[in-house]
Design a protein around this motif. Sequence first.
Motif, PDB file in Angstrom:
ATOM      1  N   ASN A  38      41.975  19.486  67.392  1.00  0.00           N
ATOM      2  CA  ASN A  38      43.327  19.919  68.180  1.00  0.00           C
ATOM      3  C   ASN A  38      44.639  21.082  66.933  1.00  0.00           C
ATOM      4  O   ASN A  38      44.371  22.295  67.452  1.00  0.00           O
ATOM      5  CB  ASN A  38      43.415  20.060  69.707  1.00  0.00           C
ATOM      6  N   ASN A  39      45.428  20.208  66.710  1.00  0.00           N
ATOM      7  CA  ASN A  39      46.310  20.559  65.826  1.00  0.00           C
ATOM      8  C   ASN A  39      46.226  19.681  64.715  1.00  0.00           C
ATOM      9  O   ASN A  39      47.320  20.106  64.118  1.00  0.00           O
ATOM     10  CB  ASN A  39      47.132  19.950  66.944  1.00  0.00           C
ATOM     11  N   ASN A  40      45.167  19.276  64.072  1.00  0.00           N
ATOM     12  CA  ASN A  40      45.851  18.720  63.208  1.00  0.00           C
ATOM     13  C   ASN A  40      46.433  17.534  62.533  1.00  0.00           C
ATOM     14  O   ASN A  40      47.174  16.885  61.796  1.00  0.00           O
ATOM     15  CB  ASN A  40      45.413  19.652  61.331  1.00  0.00           C
ATOM     16  N   GLU A  41      47.121  16.954  63.770  1.00  0.00           N
ATOM     17  CA  GLU A  41      48.025  15.177  64.060  1.00  0.00           C
ATOM     18  C   GLU A  41      47.212  14.464  63.576  1.00  0.00           C
ATOM     19  O   GLU A  41      46.344  14.452  64.065  1.00  0.00           O
ATOM     20  CB  GLU A  41      48.668  15.799  65.517  1.00  0.00           C
ATOM     21  N   PRO A  42      47.713  13.342  62.775  1.00  0.00           N
ATOM     22  CA  PRO A  42      47.387  12.334  63.112  1.00  0.00           C
ATOM     23  C   PRO A  42      46.916  11.000  64.331  1.00  0.00           C
ATOM     24  O   PRO A  42      48.561  11.426  64.902  1.00  0.00           O
ATOM     25  CB  PRO A  42      47.959  11.398  61.579  1.00  0.00           C
ATOM     26  N   LEU A  43      46.437  10.376  64.543  1.00  0.00           N
ATOM     27  CA  LEU A  43      46.295  10.034  65.795  1.00  0.00           C
ATOM     28  C   LEU A  43      45.714   8.514  65.430  1.00  0.00           C
ATOM     29  O   LEU A  43      44.924   8.204  64.132  1.00  0.00           O
ATOM     30  CB  LEU A  43      45.367  10.486  66.880  1.00  0.00           C
TER      31      LEU A  43
END
Length: 64
Positions: A38-43
């Motif tokens: 959704n937002n290219n953030e690492p999880l």
Amino acid sequence: MKKLYYAYIVSNLKDYFEDKLREHGAIILNCDLVINSNNNEPLYYCIIESEEGIIDPKWELKAQ
């Protein structure tokens, strides 16, 4: 009865999350760094083993 659960954890809360799981007797079996589509953030995508009733059942891994 122990069950398997999954969780997506933001990277800056991973250590806190792991500490809280250990306080409740849960075990992290696997934790992989992934990218949120959704937002290219690492999880971190984690598989957790815990006694039933500790983690919300909506996060339980169901057998396929």
